[in-house]
Design an enzyme around this catalytic site. Structure first.
Site, PDB file in Angstrom:
ATOM      1  N   ILE A  42      -9.689  -3.895 -18.840  1.00  0.00           N
ATOM      2  CA  ILE A  42      -9.492  -4.684 -17.624  1.00  0.00           C
ATOM      3  C   ILE A  42      -8.773  -5.969 -18.042  1.00  0.00           C
ATOM      4  CG2 ILE A  42     -10.660  -5.952 -15.779  1.00  0.00           C
ATOM      5  CD1 ILE A  42     -10.733  -2.831 -15.534  1.00  0.00           C
ATOM      6  N   PHE A  45       0.813  -1.220   0.000  1.00  0.00           N
ATOM      7  CA  PHE A  45       0.000   0.000   0.000  1.00  0.00           C
ATOM      8  C   PHE A  45       0.841   1.263   0.000  1.00  0.00           C
ATOM      9  CE2 PHE A  45      -2.324  -3.273   2.544  1.00  0.00           C
ATOM     10  CZ  PHE A  45      -3.142  -3.697   1.504  1.00  0.00           C
ATOM     11  N   LYS A  83     -10.973 -11.193 -12.591  1.00  0.00           N
ATOM     12  CA  LYS A  83     -11.004 -11.688 -11.213  1.00  0.00           C
ATOM     13  C   LYS A  83     -10.078 -10.863 -10.306  1.00  0.00           C
ATOM     14  CE  LYS A  83     -11.724 -16.085 -10.574  1.00  0.00           C
ATOM     15  NZ  LYS A  83     -11.540 -17.551 -10.527  1.00  0.00           N
ATOM     16  N   THR A  84      -8.832 -10.693 -10.731  1.00  0.00           N
ATOM     17  CA  THR A  84      -7.908  -9.930  -9.881  1.00  0.00           C
ATOM     18  C   THR A  84      -8.283  -8.446  -9.880  1.00  0.00           C
ATOM     19  OG1 THR A  84      -6.321  -9.745 -11.698  1.00  0.00           O
ATOM     20  CG2 THR A  84      -6.001 -11.561 -10.158  1.00  0.00           C
ATOM     21  N   GLU A 139      -5.564   1.792  -7.111  1.00  0.00           N
ATOM     22  CA  GLU A 139      -5.838   2.834  -6.124  1.00  0.00           C
ATOM     23  C   GLU A 139      -7.200   3.497  -6.237  1.00  0.00           C
ATOM     24  OE1 GLU A 139      -1.710   4.820  -5.171  1.00  0.00           O
ATOM     25  OE2 GLU A 139      -1.699   3.914  -7.146  1.00  0.00           O
ATOM     26  N   GLY A 171       0.833  -8.634  -4.316  1.00  0.00           N
ATOM     27  CA  GLY A 171      -0.449  -9.219  -3.937  1.00  0.00           C
ATOM     28  C   GLY A 171      -1.559  -8.831  -4.899  1.00  0.00           C
TER      29      GLY A 171
HETATM   30 MO1  MOS Z   1       0.934   3.138  -4.085  1.00  0.00          MO
HETATM   31  S1  MOS Z   1       0.566   4.307  -2.434  1.00  0.00           S
HETATM   32  O1  MOS Z   1       1.343   4.296  -5.222  1.00  0.00           O
HETATM   33  O2  MOS Z   1       2.276   2.250  -3.598  1.00  0.00           O
END
Ligand code: MOS
Length: 703
Positions: free
Chosen positions: A588, A236, A592-593, A664, A463
């Site tokens: 896309i 993240f 699924k992912t 994001e 991930g």
């Molecule tokens: Mo993401 S916050 O651009 O790793």
């Protein structure tokens, strides 16, 4: 080449799925065995936020059986003084934030190392910490530019004049707290020197990102360093850039001449790997009686660290989302005695959209206009600040489709109208947006005489599903089934690629794969008459950077969230049992992912709306709730029935694949949708996240 059905777009199962489930996809911590002679590192962290180490003594720790070394600023090897941020670990006696590493213990076992931390004596000459962010500090300053190269301010027209002349205005201040990235895999480095060759098994968002700092810190050549990161357990943003623990593990391995394992504890992650800066945001909107915006002002105050500057681009979504002639966005920083902030899922857009999209809801209420309709009325025909066309933009279609899927029609404009037992029930909407960018990336594709392909690129799967999505892209580009493609990623010896960040990964790495595959096919046609030579062919290719159309077009993904919010009338408990999100994000790659990315981002937005807040002690400077017992994040029980879908959107300008990046956008706008639904349920407007039950009573005048 045979013609095959395209696999791009299909919901292909993750190719790393079986290894993940069986526990055989190794994270950084799992790359050593007991035979390797590994030793463990534990860090001594500053208990003060500002000042100096006045005296430090590792004698008692060194006497603990099993301890091999105690490193302090007095005996640590020297690193290059060119290092940015706080990477110059143990180089001076200065303390810049609570939790800074002031010493390290290396021992034969993890237990001994941790135990000996308590035997290191540290005395500080401390100053009282300055950690309180407020909008009226007299030391706020304008940074030279924001992260990702954004301008600090944008000022167009006469905002104050337009606000004064507007028929209707909103003027409200919103705030978001410090938040901490909490990936499931804790940050970890295993560092091993063999002569002057360094190998690191490391949890990061892209080995090349980390390599540059290690090379600089130790004045090495790039080929002396090898960083291996095939599987990473989430990030993240906190694993995008190098942090002190990586430099420290490398240092310790050099000093003791053995491989060193350094895994941060969850608590240490609250000071050593960054956080999302808190924000205070004043938004002013001016509109005519039909809701057409004439003035938009978004002024942001946020914090940065004493030791390094981090200027989050919080108001940048306000530069693109709505039409309006007179506009202003500004960013001001307070330099505080805090650890360095970093990026956290959609830095900028995430806190910024909470403020803007809450203010739009307030404007809709003031005008008595449906908040979906208000947004549609302010749809800009072109980028409202750059005055260039959109490469593609389907926000209105997302709003319309979402409204239909959610069942928005017939919603009462007035709040606090519906009850279901003890629950006040409301619904809320907000837009989502995130820039579509592309970065430089290189790729190598080899094919053997039997038609088996190896695709190599230092992309990174944190991930997200990159292992699978990139294999799909390569298979289509090469015109072969997926099982004829072997992908290699997550290794600094592979061709250069930037990290998984800014939702640029698949756009950048995928484009490099497509371009390299085209080169390979051309080579096979032209040099070998379309027949694979017996000893195979290898081709190197690259994508140079941003789309050539980025100068002349504005490139963003868009989306819309609709939520149902329920608030317990007696306790103020909040639930979000139902939501609909619709996205327009170009191609896309894997249904699924992709759904997982959208759902994960949105769930993190629910978490932001209702739970996440790092509470800093204003007297001592530490984060009081620095573990997952007290730093609350949404869990499965907090997440309801969420309907995720996307539009078919074609955008040939963004990149070779027409994809916009999806990691994001799901979090952007999500917290505003919840706050707007909360207002609709209760009639209470919460402008300071998170929306915890105590604020229900505060707003009712009972708290
Ligand atoms: Mo993401 S916050 O651009 O790793």
């Amino acid at each position: 080449m045979t013609t095959l059905d395209r696999v791009v777009g299909a919901g292909v199962d993750r190719i790393d799925g079986p290894a993940k489930v069986r526990g055989t996809a190794p994270y950084a911590y799992e790359h050593f065995s007991a035979d390797d002679g590994v030793v463990w590192l534990a860090a001594v962290q500053s208990t003060v936020s500002s000042g100096r180490v006045a005296r430090i003594d590792g004698t008692r720790a060194l006497a603990v059986p099993g301890v091999l070394a105690v490193l302090t600023h007095e005996n640590a090897p020297r690193l290059s003084d060119e290092l940015s941020t706080d990477l110059g670990v143990l180089q001076t006696a200065d303390v810049h934030y609570q939790g800074q590493v002031v010493a390290a213990v290396v021992a034969e076992t993890a237990e001994v190392a941790r135990d000996a931390v308590g035997a290191v004596t540290v005395e500080y000459a401390a100053q009282s910490p300055d950690v309180r962010l407020s909008a009226d500090r007299d030391d706020l300053y304008a940074p030279e530019q924001l992260m990702a190269g954004f301008e600090t301010d944008s000022v167009i027209g006469d905002v104050d004049g337009a606000l004064a002349a507007a028929a209707v205005t909103v003027d409200a201040t919103y705030s978001t707290p410090t938040q901490h990235n909490n990936p499931i895999e804790m940050h970890c480095t295993v560092a091993r020197w063999e002569g002057d060759q360094l190998t690191m098994w490391d949890a990061n968002q892209g080995p090349h990102n980390i390599l540059n700092d290690v090379v600089e810190g130790w004045s090495l050549d790039a080929d002396q360093v090898h960083i291996i990161s095939p599987y990473v357990g989430g990030a993240f943003g906190s694993k995008a850039f190098t942090h002190p623990h990586q430099m420290l593990a490398v240092m310790a391995a050099k000093v003791v001449g053995r491989p060193v394992v350094f895994e941060l504890s969850r608590q240490q992650m609250f000071s050593l790997v960054g956080h999302r800066t808190p924000t205070i945001q004043r938004v002013r909107l001016g509109a005519d009686v039909e809701g057409r915006l004439s003035a938009i002002s978004h002024e942001v105050v946020e914090h940065t660290a004493q030791i390094s500057e981090f200027a989050e681009q919080t108001a940048t979504p306000t530069r693109v989302l709505y039409a309006g002639e007179h506009r202003r966005t500004t960013h001001r920083l307070a330099k505080l005695d805090v650890p360095p902030p970093t990026i956290m899922r959609a830095p900028g857009e995430t806190p910024g959209m909470f403020a803007l999209e809450s203010a739009m809801d307030e404007l809709a209420h003031t005008l008595g206009i449906d908040p979906v309709e208000l947004r549609i009325r302010n749809e800009p025909a072109e980028d409202p600040e750059r005055h260039v066309p959109w490469s593609s933009r389907n926000l209105v279609q997302c709003l319309r489709t979402g409204a239909e899927r959610f069942g928005w029609a017939g919603r009462d404009l007035t709040p606090r109208k519906r009850m279901d037992g003890r629950w006040l029930v409301g619904t809320g909407v907000a837009a989502a947006t995130y820039p579509a960018r592309r970065r430089k990336a290189q790729c190598r594709i080899s094919v053997d005489g039997g038609g088996r392909y190896v695709v190599e690129i230092d992309g990174s799967d944190i991930g997200t599903g990159a292992w699978t999505a990139l294999t799909q892209i390569a298979a289509d580009a090469l015109g072969v089934p997926m099982d004829q493609v072997q992908l290699r990623i997550g290794d600094s010896r592979l061709p250069f690629a930037g990290g998984a960040g800014g939702s640029t990964g698949t756009a950048s790495w995928g484009s490099a794969i497509v371009l390299t595959a085209r080169d390979l096919q051309r080579r096979i046609e032209q040099q070998y008459g379309g027949q694979l030579p017996a000893d195979g062919v290898t081709v190197d290719g690259e994508v140079g950077g941003p789309s050539p159309h980025a100068e002349t077009h504005s490139m963003h993904a868009f989306g819309a969230h609709f939520v149902e919010v329920r608030v317990d009338v007696d306790t103020g408990e909040v639930r979000v049992p139902r939501a609909t999100s619709v996205y327009a994000a170009g191609t896309i790659i894997n249904a699924k992912t992709a759904r997982s990315q959208f759902l994960g981002g949105f769930s993190m937005g629910i978490s932001m709306a209702l739970h996440e807040e790092s509470v800093q002690d204003e007297t001592f400077g530490h984060y009081a709730n620095h573990d997952l017992a007290e730093y609350h994040i949404a869990t499965n029980a907090d997440i309801g029935e969420y309907d995720i879908s996307w539009l078919d959107e074609e955008d040939p300008l963004v990149n070779e694949l027409g994809l916009k990046g999806i990691g994001e956008i799901g979090i952007t706008g999500a917290a505003a949708a919840v706050a707007n639904g909360y207002w609709h349920a209760t009639g209470l407007r919460i402008r300071d996240l998170p929306i915890t039950p105590d604020k229900y009573f505060r707003e009712l005048g009972l708290g």
